[in-house]
Design an enzyme around this catalytic site. Sequence first.
Site, PDB file in Angstrom:
ATOM      1  N   LEU A 199      35.387  38.296  41.031  1.00 35.32           N
ATOM      2  CA  LEU A 199      36.081  38.746  39.824  1.00 35.32           C
ATOM      3  C   LEU A 199      35.129  39.539  38.931  1.00 35.32           C
ATOM      4  CD1 LEU A 199      38.814  38.322  38.230  1.00 35.32           C
ATOM      5  CD2 LEU A 199      37.649  36.434  37.077  1.00 35.32           C
ATOM      6  N   SER A 202      32.626  34.014  45.203  1.00 30.74           N
ATOM      7  CA  SER A 202      33.497  33.643  44.091  1.00 30.74           C
ATOM      8  C   SER A 202      34.972  33.874  44.453  1.00 30.74           C
ATOM      9  CB  SER A 202      33.050  34.440  42.853  1.00 30.74           C
ATOM     10  OG  SER A 202      33.602  33.903  41.699  1.00 30.74           O
ATOM     11  N   GLN A 203      35.704  34.581  43.595  1.00 35.68           N
ATOM     12  CA  GLN A 203      37.114  34.837  43.901  1.00 35.68           C
ATOM     13  C   GLN A 203      37.288  35.440  45.298  1.00 35.68           C
ATOM     14  OE1 GLN A 203      39.978  36.566  40.864  1.00 35.68           O
ATOM     15  NE2 GLN A 203      39.687  38.371  42.134  1.00 35.68           N
ATOM     16  N   ASP A 225      26.207  25.900  38.515  1.00 36.72           N
ATOM     17  CA  ASP A 225      26.971  27.148  38.603  1.00 36.72           C
ATOM     18  C   ASP A 225      27.478  27.621  37.231  1.00 36.72           C
ATOM     19  OD1 ASP A 225      28.639  28.976  40.626  1.00 36.72           O
ATOM     20  OD2 ASP A 225      29.929  28.386  38.975  1.00 36.72           O
ATOM     21  N   HIS A 238      26.239  30.956  38.162  1.00 33.23           N
ATOM     22  CA  HIS A 238      27.261  31.625  38.963  1.00 33.23           C
ATOM     23  C   HIS A 238      26.922  33.069  39.325  1.00 33.23           C
ATOM     24  CE1 HIS A 238      31.086  31.923  40.894  1.00 33.23           C
ATOM     25  NE2 HIS A 238      31.375  33.013  40.216  1.00 33.23           N
TER      26      HIS A 238
END
Length: 289
Positions: free
Chosen positions: A30, A96-97, A213, A268
């Site tokens: 994202l 991630s996403q 994260d 993250h």
Amino acid sequence: MPPGAALVLAAALCLTPVKPYKPVVVVHGLFDSAEDFGLLQDFINRTHPGTRVTVIDLFDDSQSLKSLWRQVEGFRTAIAPIMASAPGGVHMICYSQGGLICRGLLSTMPDHNVDALISLSAPQLGQYGDTDYLKWLFPNYVKTNLFHFCYTEFGQSFSICNYWNDPHHHDLYLNSSDYLSVLNSEQPHPNTADWKRNFMRIRNLVLIGGPDDGVITPWQSSQFGFYNENEVVMDMRKQLVYLADTFGLKSLDARGALTALTVGGVQHVNWHTNWTVYQDCIQSWLTRG
Ligand SMILES: *[C@@H]1O[C@H](CO)[C@@H](O)[C@H](O)[C@H]1NC(C)=O
Ligand SMILES: *[C@@H]1O[C@H](CO)[C@@H](O)[C@H](O)[C@H]1NC(C)=O
Ligand SMILES: *[C@@H]1O[C@H](CO)[C@@H](O)[C@H](O)[C@H]1NC(C)=O
């Protein structure tokens, strides 16, 4: 060794060339884009010279808010030819996403040839937590009331809502989430069996995540753990989707195909630029073939 034998040995070595490394496909997350993955490409080039690495340059930055099924279609168009040109298979690193996009992609591709699916801090069982991204996108909402927005048809046109998993409104999630709960086959649907079979074509599922994260909430979602209705994190092996093997997780585990790697000290935004993480958790999966 007599000279003749040395000659035979040398000939044999010439006849069995080392196979090249399998191509690597990278899917971003994202609000980021392909150009954020230059360092990861360098890492791969350093340890596995000659590897063909493709960071898919689609749905960059704010475009990454598009609904995830739409993104899956786009990524499929870009990735299918890479797979087709790699008879020995490919590896995927999905950040991630992007980890959810990859799972959607592989579940709906009957002929994919992914060897290792490396999920790099991806909210695999969803997200329930306030983050800067959310505050910026939905300033009038916090995690406790975002379900009002996310669990609507309009809400589901945003990627974030596709995997918003509010443990206090599980029924509503099941009824309204048109991505994560469907992908997980949390309620049976006509594609359940096919998607499970497709997903299980992967040879290895590598789940990388960690307690520092700071974005994925709970961080254990990166390894298929999630909150129960009391916001207590339950391990993957206690999740209904695992126990009922709705999309193949338990089968992969039984096959020895599932590896969860927990790494501390990584925020993250740093997973894909951290050399130690690459060395300890990623490089050994990038095999030849
Ligand atoms: C890989 O590394 C080598 C040696 O450092 C360099 O010459 C080459 O340009 C690099 N290739 C890519 C694709 O980065
Ligand atoms: C979910 O959908 C079912 C069937 O349409 C309905 O009976 C139920 O009330 C819904 N639950 C919620 C929380 O909306
Ligand atoms: C890189 O990863 C290691 C763990 O492998 C961690 O200790 C370190 O803090 C990380 N550095 C950054 C900048 O994320």
